[in-house]
Design a protein around this motif. Sequence first.
Motif, PDB file in Angstrom:
ATOM      1  N   ILE A 292     -23.829  10.854 -10.855  1.00 34.09           N
ATOM      2  CA  ILE A 292     -23.605  11.697  -9.489  1.00 34.09           C
ATOM      3  C   ILE A 292     -24.426  12.889 -10.098  1.00 34.09           C
ATOM      4  O   ILE A 292     -23.970  13.671 -10.877  1.00 34.09           O
ATOM      5  CB  ILE A 292     -22.253  11.948  -9.044  1.00 34.09           C
ATOM      6  CG1 ILE A 292     -21.499  10.836  -8.971  1.00 34.09           C
ATOM      7  CG2 ILE A 292     -22.471  12.934  -7.717  1.00 34.09           C
ATOM      8  CD1 ILE A 292     -19.956  11.248  -8.469  1.00 34.09           C
ATOM      9  N   LEU A 293     -25.527  13.129  -9.304  1.00 37.13           N
ATOM     10  CA  LEU A 293     -26.432  14.117  -9.583  1.00 37.13           C
ATOM     11  C   LEU A 293     -26.853  15.085  -8.311  1.00 37.13           C
ATOM     12  O   LEU A 293     -26.869  14.679  -7.331  1.00 37.13           O
ATOM     13  CB  LEU A 293     -27.825  13.563 -10.014  1.00 37.13           C
ATOM     14  CG  LEU A 293     -27.876  12.737 -11.248  1.00 37.13           C
ATOM     15  CD1 LEU A 293     -29.124  11.832 -11.332  1.00 37.13           C
ATOM     16  CD2 LEU A 293     -27.555  13.263 -12.315  1.00 37.13           C
ATOM     17  N   ALA A 294     -27.406  16.289  -8.479  1.00 34.45           N
ATOM     18  CA  ALA A 294     -27.714  17.169  -7.515  1.00 34.45           C
ATOM     19  C   ALA A 294     -28.871  18.105  -7.967  1.00 34.45           C
ATOM     20  O   ALA A 294     -29.116  18.376  -9.371  1.00 34.45           O
ATOM     21  CB  ALA A 294     -26.555  18.036  -7.066  1.00 34.45           C
ATOM     22  N   LYS A 295     -29.352  18.747  -7.266  1.00 36.05           N
ATOM     23  CA  LYS A 295     -30.574  19.836  -7.536  1.00 36.05           C
ATOM     24  C   LYS A 295     -30.061  20.735  -8.182  1.00 36.05           C
ATOM     25  O   LYS A 295     -28.599  21.024  -8.289  1.00 36.05           O
ATOM     26  CB  LYS A 295     -31.209  20.318  -6.296  1.00 36.05           C
ATOM     27  CG  LYS A 295     -30.393  21.183  -5.151  1.00 36.05           C
ATOM     28  CD  LYS A 295     -31.184  21.433  -3.963  1.00 36.05           C
ATOM     29  CE  LYS A 295     -30.184  22.183  -3.027  1.00 36.05           C
ATOM     30  NZ  LYS A 295     -30.810  22.566  -1.684  1.00 36.05           N
ATOM     31  N   LYS A 296     -30.757  21.457  -9.096  1.00 34.73           N
ATOM     32  CA  LYS A 296     -30.149  22.461 -10.126  1.00 34.73           C
ATOM     33  C   LYS A 296     -29.485  23.688  -9.601  1.00 34.73           C
ATOM     34  O   LYS A 296     -28.474  24.249 -10.192  1.00 34.73           O
ATOM     35  CB  LYS A 296     -31.096  22.907 -11.121  1.00 34.73           C
ATOM     36  CG  LYS A 296     -32.365  23.635 -10.318  1.00 34.73           C
ATOM     37  CD  LYS A 296     -33.534  23.966 -11.371  1.00 34.73           C
ATOM     38  CE  LYS A 296     -34.560  24.870 -10.813  1.00 34.73           C
ATOM     39  NZ  LYS A 296     -35.784  25.264 -11.439  1.00 34.73           N
ATOM     40  N   ASP A 297     -29.983  23.967  -8.397  1.00 31.81           N
ATOM     41  CA  ASP A 297     -28.960  25.125  -7.762  1.00 31.81           C
ATOM     42  C   ASP A 297     -28.085  24.679  -6.657  1.00 31.81           C
ATOM     43  O   ASP A 297     -27.833  25.340  -6.064  1.00 31.81           O
ATOM     44  CB  ASP A 297     -30.086  26.275  -7.204  1.00 31.81           C
ATOM     45  CG  ASP A 297     -31.070  25.396  -5.960  1.00 31.81           C
ATOM     46  OD1 ASP A 297     -31.047  24.278  -5.909  1.00 31.81           O
ATOM     47  OD2 ASP A 297     -31.816  26.198  -5.496  1.00 31.81           O
ATOM     48  N   PHE A 298     -27.593  23.431  -6.591  1.00 28.77           N
ATOM     49  CA  PHE A 298     -26.547  23.051  -5.719  1.00 28.77           C
ATOM     50  C   PHE A 298     -25.430  23.919  -5.874  1.00 28.77           C
ATOM     51  O   PHE A 298     -24.847  23.930  -7.104  1.00 28.77           O
ATOM     52  CB  PHE A 298     -26.354  21.743  -5.722  1.00 28.77           C
ATOM     53  CG  PHE A 298     -25.609  21.090  -4.634  1.00 28.77           C
ATOM     54  CD1 PHE A 298     -26.055  20.542  -3.674  1.00 28.77           C
ATOM     55  CD2 PHE A 298     -24.132  21.103  -4.718  1.00 28.77           C
ATOM     56  CE1 PHE A 298     -25.539  19.995  -2.497  1.00 28.77           C
ATOM     57  CE2 PHE A 298     -23.549  20.579  -3.506  1.00 28.77           C
ATOM     58  CZ  PHE A 298     -24.081  19.966  -2.369  1.00 28.77           C
ATOM     59  N   PRO A 299     -24.730  24.575  -4.984  1.00 25.39           N
ATOM     60  CA  PRO A 299     -23.650  25.404  -5.207  1.00 25.39           C
ATOM     61  C   PRO A 299     -22.146  24.769  -5.447  1.00 25.39           C
ATOM     62  O   PRO A 299     -21.435  24.866  -4.488  1.00 25.39           O
ATOM     63  CB  PRO A 299     -23.660  26.222  -3.815  1.00 25.39           C
ATOM     64  CG  PRO A 299     -24.059  25.235  -2.746  1.00 25.39           C
ATOM     65  CD  PRO A 299     -25.251  24.477  -3.453  1.00 25.39           C
ATOM     66  N   ALA A 300     -22.195  24.080  -6.483  1.00 18.96           N
ATOM     67  CA  ALA A 300     -20.878  23.531  -6.850  1.00 18.96           C
ATOM     68  C   ALA A 300     -20.945  23.446  -8.245  1.00 18.96           C
ATOM     69  O   ALA A 300     -21.731  22.829  -8.923  1.00 18.96           O
ATOM     70  CB  ALA A 300     -20.617  22.258  -6.090  1.00 18.96           C
ATOM     71  N   LYS A 301     -19.713  23.852  -8.864  1.00 21.57           N
ATOM     72  CA  LYS A 301     -19.856  23.967 -10.483  1.00 21.57           C
ATOM     73  C   LYS A 301     -19.138  22.859 -11.057  1.00 21.57           C
ATOM     74  O   LYS A 301     -19.475  22.502 -12.155  1.00 21.57           O
ATOM     75  CB  LYS A 301     -18.758  25.300 -10.861  1.00 21.57           C
ATOM     76  CG  LYS A 301     -17.448  25.144 -10.711  1.00 21.57           C
ATOM     77  CD  LYS A 301     -16.457  26.296 -11.023  1.00 21.57           C
ATOM     78  CE  LYS A 301     -15.105  26.097 -11.150  1.00 21.57           C
ATOM     79  NZ  LYS A 301     -14.558  26.021  -9.814  1.00 21.57           N
ATOM     80  N   ASP A 302     -18.535  21.855 -10.358  1.00 18.65           N
ATOM     81  CA  ASP A 302     -18.089  20.736 -10.631  1.00 18.65           C
ATOM     82  C   ASP A 302     -18.010  19.565  -9.822  1.00 18.65           C
ATOM     83  O   ASP A 302     -18.327  19.875  -8.644  1.00 18.65           O
ATOM     84  CB  ASP A 302     -16.549  20.916 -11.580  1.00 18.65           C
ATOM     85  CG  ASP A 302     -15.605  21.586 -10.610  1.00 18.65           C
ATOM     86  OD1 ASP A 302     -15.945  21.320  -9.267  1.00 18.65           O
ATOM     87  OD2 ASP A 302     -14.799  22.035 -11.024  1.00 18.65           O
ATOM     88  N   LEU A 303     -17.471  18.480 -10.058  1.00 11.55           N
ATOM     89  CA  LEU A 303     -17.611  17.229  -9.207  1.00 11.55           C
ATOM     90  C   LEU A 303     -16.601  17.695  -8.016  1.00 11.55           C
ATOM     91  O   LEU A 303     -16.711  17.382  -6.597  1.00 11.55           O
ATOM     92  CB  LEU A 303     -17.065  16.169  -9.703  1.00 11.55           C
ATOM     93  CG  LEU A 303     -17.204  14.688  -8.779  1.00 11.55           C
ATOM     94  CD1 LEU A 303     -18.571  14.478  -8.444  1.00 11.55           C
ATOM     95  CD2 LEU A 303     -16.436  13.486  -9.661  1.00 11.55           C
ATOM     96  N   SER A 304     -15.309  18.068  -8.309  1.00 16.69           N
ATOM     97  CA  SER A 304     -14.407  18.536  -7.386  1.00 16.69           C
ATOM     98  C   SER A 304     -15.096  19.478  -6.136  1.00 16.69           C
ATOM     99  O   SER A 304     -14.886  18.985  -5.030  1.00 16.69           O
ATOM    100  CB  SER A 304     -13.223  19.152  -7.863  1.00 16.69           C
ATOM    101  OG  SER A 304     -12.203  19.584  -6.627  1.00 16.69           O
TER     102      SER A 304
END
Length: 329
Positions: free
Chosen positions: A132-144
């Motif tokens: 599960i991937l996101a752009k580098k500046d997606f504002p979430a520190k973990d999967l939760s």
Amino acid sequence: MSVRKLTALLAAGCLLASAGAAFAQGANGYPARPVTMIVPFAAGGPTDVVARIVGDHMSKTLGQQIIIENVTGAGGTTGATRAKRAANDGYTVIMGHMGTHAAAVPLYPNLAYDPVTDFEPIGVAAGTPILILAKKDFPAKDLSEFTKQLKANSATLNMAHAGVGSVSYTTCLLLGSILDVKPTEVPYKGTGPALNALMAGQVDYMCDQIVNVVSQVQGGTIRAYAIATEARNPALPDVPTTTEAGLPEYKVSAWNAVFAPKGTPQPVVDKLADALDKALSDETTRKRLLDLGSDLPEGDRRGPKALGQLVKSEVERWSKVIKAAGPGN
């Protein structure tokens, strides 16, 4: 002996000679020229990477070059259709995967081929765990945090994929079904272009095969929140499993495999299967695939029989998953 009987005997002899020559060609004369391996996605994607690594060693065993031909479109089904319609002489094969040869069945009601009956299975080339991937500046520190934001803002978030029926599409479809979210889907003509969009921040997240993203995750150009396997992967040991990260329901791994058109002579199938087996036993080839995070088939997981059984079970599995997810509803 009558002229009629003599003519019949001569004709029968010619048929036997022709059949013998054809068998000899299939068993001993193949391949007499380069073999085309269709990759049903754009260059640079995980299927393309696996095909080039495996094809490189298969070429050495076969004594003829395996030429990669990227045929994009319709989640890989355009390339698979071309492979199905190719001459069954062993000079055209395809590096298919879980999308083209399983999930495409329920996703495309008018699919031009049947993965079970229209191909000769050669063998699994590699298993590829999903991240599960996101752009580098997606504002979430973990999967939760990621899942919370996805649930709260799915209508405004974009999910990239390589086309309906592709692995990136089906595996994110499964994720969306588990989380009960329907983000905006952005299709691309392959996982490579989709990944480029993710790295550029043009889309928010995607689900992708580990083979394609190890260097990008290590380099920090994208974020990896979790890997959907039971154990962490040695290629990315710092990425937690979905169970560790709080989403144990999400377990999925893709696979890539070599197929030939239906009716390809058995001696040719055997030669291709042997070349693939030797590639997967070669230490250099194994290291190249393992360094990318691949899961390599061993023992009875190799060869035509194992792949034939896998395709049947995967068509059944993804038919249930996709029906439950209700794509497009």
